[in-house]
Design an enzyme around this catalytic site. Structure first.
Site, PDB file in Angstrom:
ATOM      1  N   ASP A 248       0.875  -1.177   0.000  1.00  0.00           N
ATOM      2  CA  ASP A 248       0.000   0.000   0.000  1.00  0.00           C
ATOM      3  C   ASP A 248       0.911   1.225   0.000  1.00  0.00           C
ATOM      4  O   ASP A 248       2.132   1.089  -0.167  1.00  0.00           O
ATOM      5  CB  ASP A 248      -0.951  -0.028   1.205  1.00  0.00           C
ATOM      6  CG  ASP A 248      -2.268   0.698   0.935  1.00  0.00           C
ATOM      7  OD1 ASP A 248      -2.229   1.923   0.737  1.00  0.00           O
ATOM      8  OD2 ASP A 248      -3.322   0.027   0.902  1.00  0.00           O
ATOM      9  N   HIS A 302      -3.225   3.924  -3.656  1.00  0.00           N
ATOM     10  CA  HIS A 302      -2.647   3.085  -2.607  1.00  0.00           C
ATOM     11  C   HIS A 302      -1.241   2.601  -2.966  1.00  0.00           C
ATOM     12  O   HIS A 302      -0.896   1.440  -2.760  1.00  0.00           O
ATOM     13  CB  HIS A 302      -3.574   1.908  -2.279  1.00  0.00           C
ATOM     14  CG  HIS A 302      -4.824   2.353  -1.580  1.00  0.00           C
ATOM     15  ND1 HIS A 302      -4.858   2.650  -0.244  1.00  0.00           N
ATOM     16  CD2 HIS A 302      -6.069   2.618  -2.057  1.00  0.00           C
ATOM     17  CE1 HIS A 302      -6.079   3.055   0.081  1.00  0.00           C
ATOM     18  NE2 HIS A 302      -6.824   3.056  -0.996  1.00  0.00           N
ATOM     19  N   GLU A 368     -10.358   3.802  -4.469  1.00  0.00           N
ATOM     20  CA  GLU A 368     -10.034   5.127  -3.943  1.00  0.00           C
ATOM     21  C   GLU A 368      -9.004   5.911  -4.750  1.00  0.00           C
ATOM     22  O   GLU A 368      -8.086   6.501  -4.187  1.00  0.00           O
ATOM     23  CB  GLU A 368      -9.589   5.018  -2.474  1.00  0.00           C
ATOM     24  CG  GLU A 368     -10.674   4.457  -1.586  1.00  0.00           C
ATOM     25  CD  GLU A 368     -10.291   4.438  -0.119  1.00  0.00           C
ATOM     26  OE1 GLU A 368     -11.141   4.788   0.708  1.00  0.00           O
ATOM     27  OE2 GLU A 368      -9.142   4.062   0.210  1.00  0.00           O
TER      28      GLU A 368
END
Lengths: 609, 609
Positions: A248, A302, A368
């Protein structure tokens, strides 16, 4: 003198258990007149009281006798030859079965002895013969189509041996059968024996083919030992997918053989990495426990740490400030979808992961993406203008993302020697209502839902025939409920989710509530997630367990009853996990475990075995 | 090949740290042109950046140099002779100091080596001489009046040795000084040295004399190992009272030598007991770590299991149903204050506890008596009629309770050879507004507050000159926030309490908000509580730590600043606890520890060292 006093208690038990109205009640071994009562060990009462034989998850069809036999723990033979005399050891699946059988024998040994090997049981008992018969002994890899069902029969032979027959399509079903058999053999601390129901008939199979646990090893590093404990507990609960969110923005602990600078730059410390040997070890450890290890390489958001050596503007917004403008939590970081080198690097990472994990499916992340980040990057905006995506509206950025996803997918297939494999992706911008089928082909993509279980998007995805995995956050995000880690108060998805809510997270009911007929959908199952902003090797066990086991029964047995009917067995299963070495959270006072039916809130909700 | 790649990373660090604006920033060891930057190890940066030397709790007055010296971990001498040449080993307090010194040396050894003894540091460094000077070397017991202050000076000698001087009134202050010194010696993983600031001047003492942690070992059993880990973490945080709530209605694990049937009937299993040897061991383990072990025998409510053998109607309402009528949680159970045998048994238990714990104070419990339970017991009601307490109103039952408390107190003093000792009692029926001084003499009783921090009762208690210990539940009940254990949803005192709220639980502010001048009160301190309905050996560490350490700084340093100013050090202290073997919860991604100042919510709140 002191130790004698204590030992006297062990030798002359004061308490025993009786099954009364399907509840194990604690009673004095001697009544007021000093007469001995007919009592059982707690383990024996739990095994024989009620109709579920204290099994977790509850098998779909079972019958077990109340009469028990004494198993000689040092005389257990698991026969892995088929009816035709062929030795399964020659098959790859057969070798797995050999290892699983060895694990089974070790489990009985551990029940019967304390750490230093001193027996807790008397010498003696009956030989336990286990015969495993597989229709497809060569299957060594779990897929979404693998038949995990099994049949398990126990009967007593005329020569006094206990005969157990396991029939399954393949290793994965047989392994579940061994786990069930393991749960049926209990230590009787009154008789000082390992005991097993004399007659058992079980026909069992899971309601859902995908039963997962996600562990994030980027926000905090998690040791291989802690991962193996997770796999142990998953095996004990018949979960079958360990979803490894291995990288991440925060750190990059995966050691890439193609590009070793990723972990050199991206690991928190040089010791906090997963080497190729360790990954292969984890994958093998999972497989023998019936668990696929599913790698996720999350992109194009990420990302961050680990990419510093790349240059070429490959990443954007890394550590951008104020972070609130460019991502959902610090540190920010996204890939630059306009840079060719990004795809070469992804291709190398996919290659490394596929060759180490040898997965039957792959997780590409994809959640996201912050459009404001891309919108603030000149090279991306210029590229968009060239591509006639100059409106700088959400749909324009979605097209950029779509461009990324298509090129990344090509790289994945290329790394898989040109073969497609099922790909999972999170609900996010690409799955936006009314638009998802513009970007994602339902034949290629499985969607993992992490919005709430009543999100109307689920109906759309189901109707558009996407295969679905539920991680609806209000029931399956196990990081919820702790203190905030930016600012104060509690974290974003508070409150803490109790096991009861996890257990009652009924996928079919969620669908029906949205007006979707469950039988018309491709719901693969569900997955509990542990994002590790506030957990690491020291707390993973307690965050996941026993709550992930509550989900396990929901996905395996899909009961029509709710948590109340499962409560006694849940508490027992938690004890089982602790004995495996898993630091599972305690749900109740031990008193409730010993006094079934007394720890209730209202009288009409009571547990049963 | 693989392990070489990994090792290369360790040998040639890519990242280092620099102190910029009192924050440790992670930077590449080489700049874009390949020039080496002046970087520090993270541990060294944390030690030298800012003005608190990364210490927890922050000393009240400190000065430490930015220059560090290299300590030879295998050449550490702690001199425990006084100025007059007397050897402290001849004193009882001196023998404690010997043990604490040995612990200190072991701590440095552990920092410098990995588990198998392989050194993490280079050979060499300076000899560390520690000279301890005590005004009262014979003091071996902590009391509420013990001076826990210390002075600590480090300077370099002309012969190259490092000289450390510790001056304290007694062992307990000196032990805190050794803990501070321990925190000042860090492993530098770039230089491969243990390092210590060359010059140190610290003058330190706690703001509050009572700094406690309560652990309940009745709702669930907690192993002696887990208790010792708790004591280790308390010592590292300069907490000084381990309040052992050893019995309750659920189980009776304390082995009474006077009445061995208590644990035979009351332990969950024969193995889940605390033998006299184990209790003495825990008390000694705590003492050498500066921690008093304070026993609680809760009565007359919160009893049940263990009393079954007594008969004579000594207990009432045990396992009464429906429990909601007779107690606050299952199982119910109270003593019968009208039965003489109750007091004889209590006297024996007090005797056993006093002789094993040798405490300077005692906790008599005294919370949550359910009057309806007594009101439903014929013999109690009849007794009340005889005593002219026939109104069966709350005040009548309070008189019964008062009768119990007075007789129990007499038994305690009798068991203490006629000597009174400070007694703690919970806020409850006997401390009812406007009535407390009718029942409890402020000279005898210390009140432990477990209502909310804004309860007006606190003002009354303060004005009536009771000595107070705060366990206001909204900040110090560490069991809050998990799932319900009767029924579903979340437990009664949800939500989970973050460390920030614990840190900001400022006792003086609470008093001022109630209109009480803190200087006019006898606030002894505070105590974090872990009630274990939903915790046991496997989760105690994570529930308590690092949150109890947040309270520790509040009570030791009583800072005017809030949690924001302590955040970086809190996260460091959590790492320290983990290295001690305590499974403390993770508060943040490790990324935040390595990138100070980036994990914030709003820009005006930032940490400092």
């Amino acid at each position: 003198l002191e130790s004698n006093t204590v030992r006297a208690a062990a030798d002359e038990p004061i308490w025993g258990y009786q099954c009364v109205k399907e509840r194990c009640e604690r009673v004095l071994v001697h009544d007021a007149e000093g007469r001995a009562r007919a009592v059982q060990a707690l383990s024996v009462c739990k095994l024989t009281c009620g109709t579920s034989a204290n099994l977790w998850p509850r098998p779909r069809h079972l019958h077990t006798s109340k009469t028990l036999d004494w198993v000689n723990y040092s005389s257990i033979n698991v026969e892995t030859r088929g009816d035709d005399g062929s030795d399964y050891r020659n098959h790859r699946g057969g070798s797995l079965l050999q290892q699983a059988s060895e694990l089974f024998r070790e489990q009985q040994m551990r029940k019967a002895t304390i750490k230093d090997g001193t027996p807790l049981v008397k010498t003696g008992g009956k030989t336990l013969e286990v015969t495993v018969s597989l229709r497809d002994p060569g299957r060594h890899q779990l897929t979404l189509n693998t038949d995990e069902g099994y049949e398990l029969f126990v009967k007593i032979m005329s020569d006094g041996r206990i005969n157990t027959t396991i029939i399954a399509d393949n290793f994965f079903g047989a392994r579940h059968a061994l786990e069930t058999l393991n749960q049926l053999i209990v230590l009787d601390d009154l008789e000082k024996q390992l005991r097993l129901p004399r007659e058992v008939t079980i026909r069992d199979s899971p309601a859902f083919p995908y039963r997962g646990v996600l562990l994030d090893t980027s926000r905090n590093f998690v040791s291989v030992d802690a991962i193996k404990r997770t796999l142990d507990a998953m095996a004990a609960s018949k979960l079958n997918t360990f979803h490894w969110h291995i990288t991440d923005s925060h750190s990059f602990p995966f050691v890439s053989q193609s590009f070793p600078k990723f972990h050199l730059y991206g690991a928190y410390t040089p010791a906090e990495v997963y080497t190729p040997t360790e990954v292969v070890d984890v994958v093998a450890y999972g497989r023998v426990r019936g668990v696929r290890v599913l790698p996720e390489l999350d992109a194009p958001a990420h990302v961050g740490e680990g990419w510093q050596w790349v240059g070429d503007n490959a990443t954007v917004c890394v550590k951008a400030e104020p972070w609130q403008k460019y991502c959902v939590e610090p540190p920010c970081g996204q890939l630059n979808p306009t840079v060719d080198k990004v795809y070469d690097l992804l291709g190398g990472l996919y290659h490394d992961m596929l060759s180490l994990f040898k997965p039957d499916m792959f997780h590409m992340g994809g959640d996201e993406v912050n459009f404001n980040c891309w919108n603030n990057t000149d090279s991306i905006v210029e590229w968009m203008v060239k591509k006639n995506l100059s409106g700088r509206q959400e749909d324009d950025f979605r097209m950029v993302w779509d461009h990324f996803q298509k090129r990344a997918y090509e790289k994945l297939v290329e790394a898989n020697h040109g073969h497609e494999l099922p790909v999972v992706i999170w609900t996010s911008g690409l799955t936006a209502p009314g638009k998802v089928d513009r970007y994602l082909d339902p034949k290629k993509y499985i969607i993992q839902i992490w919005t709430k279980g009543d999100d109307p998007l689920i109906k759309e995805l189901a109707e558009k025939k996407y295969r679905l995995i539920f991680s609806n956050y209000e029931a399956l995000y196990f990081d919820c409920g702790f203190g905030a880690w930016v600012g104060e108060g509690n974290n974003w998805c508070s409150p803490y989710i109790g096991w009861q809510k996890v257990y009652d997270n009924d996928l079919k009911k969620l669908l029906r509530n949205l007006g979707v007929e469950p039988d018309q959908t491709s719901v693969l199952g569900a997955e509990a997630t542990l994002w590790t902003e506030q957990a690491d090797s020291h707390s993973v066990d307690g965050r996941l367990w026993p709550r992930a086991a509550a989900m396990a029964e929901r996905l395996w047995s899909d009961p029509v009853t709710g948590w109340q009917a499962a409560e006694y067995r849940m508490v027992s299963h938690r004890e089982r996990l602790v004995k495996l070495g898993v630091q599972a959270d305690s749900l109740q006072p031990q008193w409730c475990h010993q006094n079934e039916g007394y720890c209730y809130l209202s009288h009409n909700i009571q547990g049963e075995h």
